[in-house]
Design an enzyme around this catalytic site. Structure first.
Site, PDB file in Angstrom:
ATOM      1  N   CYS A 287       0.730  -1.291   0.030  1.00 42.72           N
ATOM      2  CA  CYS A 287      -0.037  -0.161  -0.226  1.00 42.72           C
ATOM      3  C   CYS A 287       0.840   1.163   0.031  1.00 42.72           C
ATOM      4  CB  CYS A 287      -1.020  -0.235   1.066  1.00 42.72           C
ATOM      5  SG  CYS A 287      -1.543   1.646   1.613  1.00 42.72           S
TER       6      CYS A 287
ATOM      7  N   CYS B  55      -6.850   9.421 -11.748  1.00 43.91           N
ATOM      8  CA  CYS B  55      -7.199   8.475 -10.712  1.00 43.91           C
ATOM      9  C   CYS B  55      -7.439   7.084 -10.976  1.00 43.91           C
ATOM     10  CB  CYS B  55      -8.223   9.114 -10.025  1.00 43.91           C
ATOM     11  SG  CYS B  55      -9.216   7.941  -8.828  1.00 43.91           S
TER      12      CYS B  55
ATOM     13  N   CYS C 106       0.381   3.604   2.961  1.00 43.02           N
ATOM     14  CA  CYS C 106       1.059   3.092   4.145  1.00 43.02           C
ATOM     15  C   CYS C 106       2.508   3.124   4.273  1.00 43.02           C
ATOM     16  CB  CYS C 106       0.950   1.437   4.302  1.00 43.02           C
ATOM     17  SG  CYS C 106      -1.018   0.841   4.280  1.00 43.02           S
TER      18      CYS C 106
ATOM     19  N   CYS D 266     -10.655   5.555 -10.171  1.00 43.41           N
ATOM     20  CA  CYS D 266     -11.781   6.227 -11.017  1.00 43.41           C
ATOM     21  C   CYS D 266     -11.868   5.187 -12.146  1.00 43.41           C
ATOM     22  CB  CYS D 266     -11.554   7.651 -11.106  1.00 43.41           C
ATOM     23  SG  CYS D 266     -11.497   8.656  -9.972  1.00 43.41           S
TER      24      CYS D 266
END
Length: 505
Positions: A50, A385, A53, A388
């Site tokens: 991630c 994005c 993260c 998206c």
């Protein structure tokens, strides 16, 4: 003869120090005991892949080291290895941070993901909602955070006590609260009970509230007095300014010297508008691109603009004019008087709607989204994005289902490129999806569920005026498509639904 051995041991010791962590990694068989044996724990549920993260990791580590001396523990759980534990605690995105006071009292972390913000937030969480203060501990309490709020009232004044405690319970995530019934201590602090003093490590150092103890008035006082007269917009402060509920005036400049010079010149204006408009400088070298979000040129500084944060309206000051105290005072006064028109960025209105999803631009927003006869689901997206892009085929499928249903004239599935169009909504990340129900356009409902066609249909049906859900045949078609893997998302837990907004710094 023994030198190489000593050298090797020295390297091992150095490596151990270099890799030592104050963040405790927990597993299913250690989590419960750790939480039970510590008064307060901040736990991060993460995944190694991630990106958010990874960005959080050094900030989280720094905060853990700072908080260690206060016996506030920070922990982390790798959800790729401890999926059952993560599911047990309702983790739906990465990173998820939760504050544990034992296993039964759990709350979401609501602060910023920066070391200083994490430290400040957890110190406030570790304190009671109102700390009892004496002459022995008040000086230490004043240093607990950048802003602390202390009430002085008589021990028999139950009304003041209850009102202040109510405010403290509501705002404990934002400020440490303290109280004292020692009249001598109040006198030493320059006030007469009942009174409230907001201590701060900037501007004039403190502000005093001497009005009648009313919860709303105290909250307004705290919000206004805790905001620097002219602050600085950056990653740690941006969200606070956006949620302040009043306009923000940006002062863009490329050097610290220029920002200070402009701040000094505009300080009387900021003082006159305190509580009406927030003023803040912004580093144009680091965050100059943000000028574009305010409809300013991104290559001409210094610059000035006001953003009406609640309506997301932008009021750029003419960059061809010189920024002086007189010119900005007139601009600000005209803005407050409602004499300045907002600058609206918009793509052209499409001549035809070619796909199943209705394309909205700023100039057509009111006509489509605020059409009070229709339930309108709108996605605010950015072309870059990734989330998206992943949503697009499912969103098209959703629009097609409604277009071919009995609700085709009652439900609109729409989208708007929020990077190219000024919209009146507060958008914190992409994609953001909201439902504007017919008859309730002033109360949009934001979607926070899984991005599946089935769940979006359920959301529209439960929150729209027409309780619209396509026919069972259409539902079965969607379910069959989902089973074949064409419309469902894979993986137990994915990265947070929202990516960083273009308006985030």
């Amino acid at each position: 003869m023994h030198a190489p051995t000593k050298f090797a041991l020295g390297l091992l010791a150095a490596a151990a120090v270099a890799t030592a962590s104050d963040v405790i990694q927990l597993k299913k068989d250690t989590f419960d005991d750790f939480v039970k044996t510590n008064d307060i724990v901040l736990a991060e549920f993460f995944a190694p892949w991630c990106g958010h993260c990874k960005a959080l990791a050094p900030e989280y580590e720094e905060a853990a080291t700072t908080l260690k001396e206060k016996n506030i523990k920070l922990a982390k759980i790798d959800c790729t290895e401890e999926s059952e534990l993560c599911q047990q605690h309702g983790v739906e995105g990465y990173p998820t941070l939760k504050v544990f006071r034992g296993l039964d009292t759990v709350s979401p972390y609501k602060g910023q993901r920066k070391a200083a913000a994490i430290t400040s937030y957890m110190i406030k969480q570790s304190l009671p909602s109102v700390s009892v203060l004496t002459k022995e501990n008040i000086e230490e309490f004043k240093k607990a955070d950048k802003v602390v709020i202390v009430a002085y009232f008589d021990a028999t004044d139950k009304a003041a006590n209850e009102t202040f405690s109510k405010v403290a319970d509501k705002l404990r995530d934002e400020y440490p609260f303290g109280a004292s019934s020692d009249a001598a201590l109040a006198e030493a602090e320059g006030v007469t009970a009942p009174a409230i003093v907001l201590y701060k490590d900037f501007d004039e150092g403190k502000a005093v509230f001497t009005e009648k103890f009313d919860a709303e008035a105290i909250e307004k006082f705290a919000k206004t007095a805790s905001t620097p007269l002219i602050g600085e917009v950056g990653p740690d402060t941006y969200a606070g300014y956006m949620s302040a509920g009043i306009p923000l005036a940006y002062i863009f400049a490329e050097t610290p010297e220029e920002r200070k010079e402009l701040s000094d010149a505009l300080k009387p204006i900021a003082e006159a508008q305190r509580g009406v408009i927030n003023f803040a400088t912004i580093d144009a070298k680091a965050f100059g691109a943000h000028a574009g979000n305010l409809n300013l040129k991104t290559d001409k500084f210094p610059a000035f603009a006001i953003q009406e944060t609640t309506k997301n309206q932008k009021f750029p000051f003419d960059q061809e004019k010189e920024i002086t105290a007189d010119s900005i005072k007139k601009f600000v006064d005209d803005f407050v008087a409602g004499k300045v028109e907002p600058s609206i960025k918009s793509e052209p209105i499409p001549e035809t709607q070619e796909g199943p999803v209705t394309v909205v631009v700023a100039k057509s927003y009111n006509d489509i989204v605020l059409d009070d006869t229709k339930d309108v689901l709108i996605e605010f997206y950015a072309p870059w994005c990734g989330h998206c892009k992943a949503l697009a085929p499912k969103y098209d499928e959703l629009a097609t289902l409604y277009a071919n249903s009995e609700f085709k004239d009652k439900v609109v599935i729409a989208k708007v490129d929020a990077t190219q169009n000024d919209v009146p909504d507060e958008i914190q990340g992409f994609p953001t999806i909201k439902l504007y129900a017919a008859g309730a356009k002033d109360k949009p409902v934001e979607y926070s569920g899984s991005r599946t066609v089935e769940d979006l249909i359920k959301f529209i049906s439960e929150n729209g005026k027409y309780k619209a859900a396509p026919s069972e045949e259409a539902e079965e078609s969607v379910a069959a498509s989902a089973e074949s893997g064409s419309s469902t998302e894979t993986g137990t837990v994915e990265e947070p639904a929202k990516e960083t907004s273009h308006d985030e710094l």
